[in-house]
Design an enzyme around this catalytic site. Sequence first.
Site, short mmCIF file in Angstrom:
data_model
loop_
_atom_site.label_atom_id
_atom_site.label_comp_id
_atom_site.label_asym_id
_atom_site.label_seq_id
_atom_site.Cartn_x
_atom_site.Cartn_y
_atom_site.Cartn_z
N SER A 25 0.80 -1.22 0.00
CA SER A 25 0.00 0.00 0.00
C SER A 25 0.83 1.27 0.00
CB SER A 25 -0.96 0.04 1.19
OG SER A 25 -0.24 0.22 2.40
N THR A 57 -1.80 0.85 -6.29
CA THR A 57 -1.83 0.26 -4.96
C THR A 57 -3.09 0.76 -4.27
OG1 THR A 57 -0.53 -0.19 -2.96
CG2 THR A 57 -0.40 2.06 -3.86
N TYR A 58 -3.17 0.56 -2.97
CA TYR A 58 -4.32 1.07 -2.22
C TYR A 58 -3.81 1.92 -1.07
CZ TYR A 58 -3.23 -2.64 1.08
OH TYR A 58 -2.57 -3.45 1.97
N GLY A 73 5.74 -2.21 1.08
CA GLY A 73 5.82 -3.49 0.38
C GLY A 73 6.53 -3.35 -0.95
N ALA A 74 6.07 -4.12 -1.94
CA ALA A 74 6.72 -4.13 -3.25
C ALA A 74 6.78 -2.73 -3.88
CB ALA A 74 5.98 -5.09 -4.18
N ALA A 75 5.79 -1.89 -3.60
CA ALA A 75 5.78 -0.53 -4.16
C ALA A 75 6.98 0.29 -3.69
CB ALA A 75 4.48 0.18 -3.79
#
Length: 127
Positions: A25, A57-58, A73-75
């Site tokens: 996120s 993403t959110y 995270g991955a972002a």
Amino acid sequence: MTITMLKSKIHRATVTEANLNYVGSITIDKYLMDKANILEYEKVQIVDIDNGNRFETYVIAGEKHSDVICLNGAAARMVQKGDKIIIMSYCSLTIDEANKFNPTVLFVDNKNNIEKLTNYEKHGEII
């Protein structure tokens, strides 16, 4: 029939953190979320002005008035701390609704403080 329209935009936000070990996120200061009309868990598109990356993403709410913009995270691999990003959310509207709709556009400074809040963008100008 519906079309997808820009609903909300935070323009030139500064990434304050990138946390690879979080679930995912983007964390956004709750005050900025409220002013930009962005809801918690809403899907957003992120555009990194510095490197050109675009991803979705959110949103999760950060502490109010913290000025936090943290990719999780991955972002977190898509940005660097200090990068300028554009955060956008969209909505589906009928043609009639779209013709009457104006997005919420929030311009922020280098510290993610609000400089201007508007419902209109004109090419080449900050309204």
